[in-house]
Design an enzyme around this catalytic site. Structure first.
Site, short mmCIF file in Angstrom:
data_model
loop_
_atom_site.label_atom_id
_atom_site.label_comp_id
_atom_site.label_asym_id
_atom_site.label_seq_id
_atom_site.Cartn_x
_atom_site.Cartn_y
_atom_site.Cartn_z
N SER A 144 0.85 -1.20 0.00
CA SER A 144 0.00 0.00 0.00
C SER A 144 0.88 1.23 0.00
CB SER A 144 -0.89 0.02 1.24
OG SER A 144 -1.55 1.27 1.37
N TYR B 53 -2.10 -0.70 10.28
CA TYR B 53 -2.13 -0.98 8.84
C TYR B 53 -0.88 -0.46 8.13
CZ TYR B 53 -3.84 -1.33 4.04
OH TYR B 53 -3.98 -1.63 2.71
#
Length: 261
Positions: free
Chosen positions: A142, A155
């Site tokens: 990501s 995350y």
């Protein structure tokens, strides 16, 4: 092309499966695949139907990748079904924002258990087969693993760890012919992010921040994964391809300029 894809829902994983099958057909071959999801959702029927149209051989194996034994079993079942492997696409992941001052250790561990550990455990089981085929590993990281995102909880750190794991795999396993790369998506509209983009105002405001002036699609990411999985990227390893429409490089441009004299 023999491929295992985790997180093979109707989002990025499913798009990657379709793109890989299309590429195999264009090269005069056939894709043989094991697709896996957590099993908490129904099988991605639209993806399976499209793969059938493309002539791909597909096996669907749900697995709880937070369970180490399930990760190992998935890898072993894949090798038994396909007789070897050319590419492992590690796409499974989970979101879960929380302020760092409040995040529970259990939630922190869960996001690392989903976003990082399965890539290592499954790849360890597949190592011999990938070395034999001189195959590749492609992970979905990501852009938040490349730059901090306040409120993302574990995350961002987990995706940063995943990116470094891929780079380390590339160095340690490269001499055996195994390539390892990742795509780091930016703002992408999938089932996982639909809650944000179903609001027109939010969608427009986010798209306005992107130099390409649009939100990315699962197919955008699937195309990159297929490239990294295939022979066109045979000399590419240890790379994290940030596919975000240019938004991370646009940050300095958002700083207000001084008034003109």
């Amino acid at each position: 092309m023999r491929v295992l894809i985790t997180g093979a829902s109707d989002g990025i994983g499913g798009a990657a499966a379709i793109r890989i099958a299309e590429a195999a057909g264009q090269a005069g071959g056939t894709a043989r695949m094991v697709l896996s999801t957590s099993g908490r959702k129904p099988a991605p029927q639209a993806v399976l139907d499209r793969l059938a149209e493309l002539g791909a051989e597909v096996h669907f194996l749900p697995a709880d990748l937070t369970d180490v034994d399930a990760c190992r079993a998935l890898a072993r079942q894949t090798l038994a079904l396909l007789g070897g492997l050319d590419c492992f696409v590690s796409n499974a992941g989970a979101l879960g924002g929380a302020p760092l001052k409040d995040i529970a250790p259990e939630k922190w561990d869960f996001l690392f258990d989903v976003n990082v550990r399965p890539t290592l455990v499954i790849a360890q089981e597949l190592h011999g087969a990938l070395a034999e085929s001189r195959g590749s590993i492609v992970a979905t990281s990501s852009m938040t693993g490349e730059m901090p995102m306040p409120g993302a909880g574990a995350y961002s750190p987990a995706k940063a760890a995943l990116s470094m794991l891929i780079r380390q795999m590339a160095q340690e396993w490269g001499p055996e012919g195994i390539r390892a790369n990742a795509v780091a998506p930016g703002m992408i509209r999938t089932g996982l992010t639909e809650a944000a983009y179903s609001n027109d105002d939010t969608h427009s405001a986010r798209a306005a921040l992107v130099p390409l002036r649009r939100i990315g699609t699962a197919d955008d990411m699937g195309a990159i994964i297929a490239f990294l999985a295939g022979p066109q990227s045979a000399y590419v390893t240890g790379q994290i391809i940030v596919a975000d429409g240019g938004v991370t490089d646009a940050m300095l441009g958002l700083i207000p300029a001084p008034p003109k004299k």
